[in-house]
Structure formats: C-alpha cells, structure tokens
Design an enzyme around this catalytic site. Structure first.
Site, PDB file in Angstrom:
ATOM      1  N   TYR A 152      28.133  37.551  34.439  1.00 29.58           N
ATOM      2  CA  TYR A 152      29.421  36.856  34.365  1.00 29.58           C
ATOM      3  C   TYR A 152      30.094  37.047  33.004  1.00 29.58           C
ATOM      4  O   TYR A 152      29.480  36.877  31.954  1.00 29.58           O
ATOM      5  CB  TYR A 152      29.246  35.351  34.611  1.00 29.58           C
ATOM      6  N   GLY A 154      36.119  32.784  36.238  1.00 26.08           N
ATOM      7  CA  GLY A 154      36.440  31.635  37.074  1.00 26.08           C
ATOM      8  C   GLY A 154      36.239  31.956  38.547  1.00 26.08           C
ATOM      9  O   GLY A 154      35.177  32.442  38.966  1.00 26.08           O
TER      10      GLY A 154
END
Length: 409
Positions: free
Chosen positions: A55, A62
């Site tokens: 990530y 998001g």
C-alpha cells in the site's frame, strides 16, 4: 537564525519545541539518525524490486488501494498524490506553527520507519534554514486520516510547486528554492505518502494553543493575586494546609504561587484586624482550586502533545528488521484532539473566573473601590462596558470549548 538546534529523533523536549515556536532557529539532523533512514529507504527499494503489492508504494490510495501501479509510474504516483491533496482552504498557518510542523515531520521521518531517502529530509532542512516557509492553509484536515491536505501543501514547497513565504513575503516555491541554491525534490516510491500522512499539523496547532495557554495561566494568576490586594481580600484561603488535605497537585502548586505573590503585602497588613468580612467571594477565594485544575489540565495536555511530537504517525510503516511494510492507523489524531479539547476547557475557565474578578472589582458594594473603578462615576462610566465586553468574550469561550473530538463519523 543564529542558533542551530540538532534534532535527535524521538527526543524532543517541550522546551525545544517552545524555542522553535518562539523564534527561528537553524535545524540540523544528528548524524546518528542517517543509518536508520538509509536502511528504511533501502527496504522500500527491495520491495519495489521484488514486485509485491504494498500500500502506498505501488498501489493507489484510500479507496483506490486495490489499483496496482506499474513501476515506471511510481514517481508520478507520488507527485500526483501531492498535487491532488493540496486542496486546503482558509488563512495561512503562521510561520511559528509552520516551523513546528516541519521540525516534527523531519524528526518523525528520521526515526527510520517511513521509507524516505535522506536526501529528501536534507532538502526539507535546507529549505527551512533558508527561511522558506510553505504556504499552508489552516483548513482541510479532519484529523482522523492524517493531516493530508495541509501536509501536502508543506510538501509542495520542496518540490518547487505552489507559493511559499520568505521573510513574510509571498513568492513561488520554485523561485525561492532556486534563489537559495536548493534543487527541488523528485519524490520516489512511498515518499509522498510518508510526507503527508501524519499528525504534525494537528500537533503543531495544539502546541501553539498550549504555549499560549501557559502564558494565559501565568498572566491570570498574577492578575488574580493583584485582585486579592485590590479588593483587600484575605490570603487565608491560600494556607497550604487547606490544599494539602485535598491533595490535588495543581491546586497545591497554585496556592503556593499565590502565597508567594502576596507575601509581604502592605495592603494585606492594613486590614488584618477589624475586618468585618468573614470570607471572600469565590473568584478570589477559590483561585487555587480553579487555576490549579487548569494547571493540571495544561500539564496533562503537554505530556500528550510531547509524546505525539516525538511519534511516528505516517502509514504504512517500514520495519527493517523483518523487511516488512505494515499498515496501521497512527495517523489518527485522537490523542491530539483530546488534548486540544481539554486545553480549550482550561482556557474557558481561566476566562470565566477572570470575568468574575472584573465584576467584583467594579462593584463598589463588594470591592470597596470607586464604582466602575473611576473617580466621578456617572460623569464617567469607567470600566462599565469593558466588563460587558469581558462577559461577552467569556460567553463566547463556552461555545469554543465544546469538544470537537466528539464530532467524528
């Protein structure tokens, strides 16, 4: 900037932060910090080279976290992140608060859990020392997802994008960096997210409130002692035995301050005997209880904010010992919000008891002083409407003291 403060990551003292807030000082980073920074950055390089999804490194952000980004677009991903998130609004944050933001962000990144290159941190330090202050709008963060928008505006400056302030004058970041001989940063994998995810803006704003609250408490304590003398009040309520049996530390410390301030007062000596009053009004008599409670709240907030100032609050975090990048939630500013809310309570209470002292002093039937503290009252209204203004401000403070931390969804 004649003084240089050497940042030892994770070791800020409150006095260090107060000094940075009060006046510009040059910053430097302890040489011992660079090993952890380099190891963390190298871990990101290995993850990118291996090709595993991580990530914020090679994915979107998001709700777009499942979108995989090709390696050739990783730099563009970070640049686009900063540009798209620089959407703050409102007046610009003052330079003294911006100095705190930058110093705390440097210290956080330098702890070696953020995967950012040393060259980026060095550029932040160089720009800061050149007096280049990012133009950061005060509004745009809700505190629960990191201070994404304001920290994006901070990051724009070292990229040579957007406006900055130099010696109070607005100019383009690119021109400011060029004038200072600083090369704009091109962000690598993870670096944009490391820079903008964190609680440094919320913490800096809360620290600004803390430092001003400390001054307010000091001024209000001194004027409170003066009010005791002005109204020919008693120093008996500050007897240490009263406060010892309750045991509240702030109350005990504050009562001692009042005793010290009133010690040797000739006014007090003038009415030690034959004074028909049995006890003083609350706004004089209960000052140690009220102001002492405020002192305790301010000290508690200071402890929380100092911990946060030394914290690593971006996401994800890099743990070099296991070669892992782990997503968490250190960007959530709940501790800062609680500290700021309690500070607001203390500030409001300091204002409330101050307003009550004003009301006492202008009331001739209680204070024994001329009506509204002026000779020839009637022809002159004295402090009549000054007190009305104080009452209006004390009332407004109550609305500002409503806790913002409960307004989360």
């Amino acid at each position: 900037m004649s003084t240089t403060f050497v940042i030892q990551p994770g070791q800020f003292k409150l006095s260090d932060l107060r000094a940075i807030w009060k006046s510009p000082v040059k910053l430097a980073l302890a040489e011992s910090a660079y090993a952890a920074i380099n190891e963390s950055s190298a871990t990101i390089d290995r993850i990118v080279a291996k090709g595993d999804a991580a990530y914020g490194i090679n994915t979107g952000f998001g709700k777009l976290a499942k979108t995989r980004i090709p390696d050739e677009d990783l730099e563009l991903l970070q640049k686009n992140l900063i540009l798209s998130h620089s959407v703050g609004s409102g007046e610009l944050i003052s330079d003294e608060v911006v100095r705190l933001i930058i110093a705390m962000k440097i210290a956080s990144l330098a702890r070696g859990f953020s995967g950012i290159r040393a060259s980026v941190i060095d550029t932040m330090i160089a720009a800061y020392n050149a007096g280049i202050m990012p133009a950061i709008p005060v509004k745009g963060s809700v505190g629960a997802s990191g201070d994404l928008a304001p920290l994006s505006h901070m990051t724009l400056a070292i990229m040579g994008e957007g406006p900055v302030r130099v010696n109070g004058q607005m100019m383009d970041a690119k021109a400011a960096l060029e004038k200072a001989g600083i090369t704009p940063v091109v962000l690598a994998a993870k670096e944009g997210l490391a820079l903008i995810n964190g609680t440094q803006v919320s913490t800096a704003l809360a620290l600004n409130g803390l430092f001003l609250a400390e001054r307010l408490l000091e001024a209000a304590t001194i004027t409170g002692a003066l009010s005791v003398d002005a109204a020919k009040g008693s120093d008996a309520p500050f007897d240490p035995r009263i406060h010892a049996v309750r045991g509240q530390p702030g109350q005990i410390a504050t009562a001692n301050i009042y005793r010290t301030l009133l010690n040797g007062s000739e006014i007090r000596q003038s009415h030690l005997v034959n004074d028909e009053r049995v006890q003083d009004p609350y706004c004089l008599r209960c000052q140690p209880q009220v102001m002492g409670a405020c002192l305790d709240i301010i000290n508690n907030a200071a402890r929380t904010l100092l911990t946060e100032a030394n914290a690593v609050t971006d996401n994800p975090l890099v743990f070099v010992d296991t070669n892992e990048v782990i997503s968490g939630g250190n960007f959530h500013a709940e501790p800062v919000a609680f500290a700021a809310d309690t500070l607001a309570l203390a500030i409001a209470e300091i204002g409330s008891i101050s307003e009550r002292r004003i009301a006492l002093l202008i009331d001739a039937s209680i204070s024994g002083l001329p009506p509204f503290l002026v000779q020839g009252s009637g022809l002159n209204s004295g402090f009549m409407i000054a007190h009305v203004t104080a009452a209006a401000l004390a009332s407004e403070n109550k609305s500002h003291a409503h806790p913002s931390s409960v307004d989360t969804i």
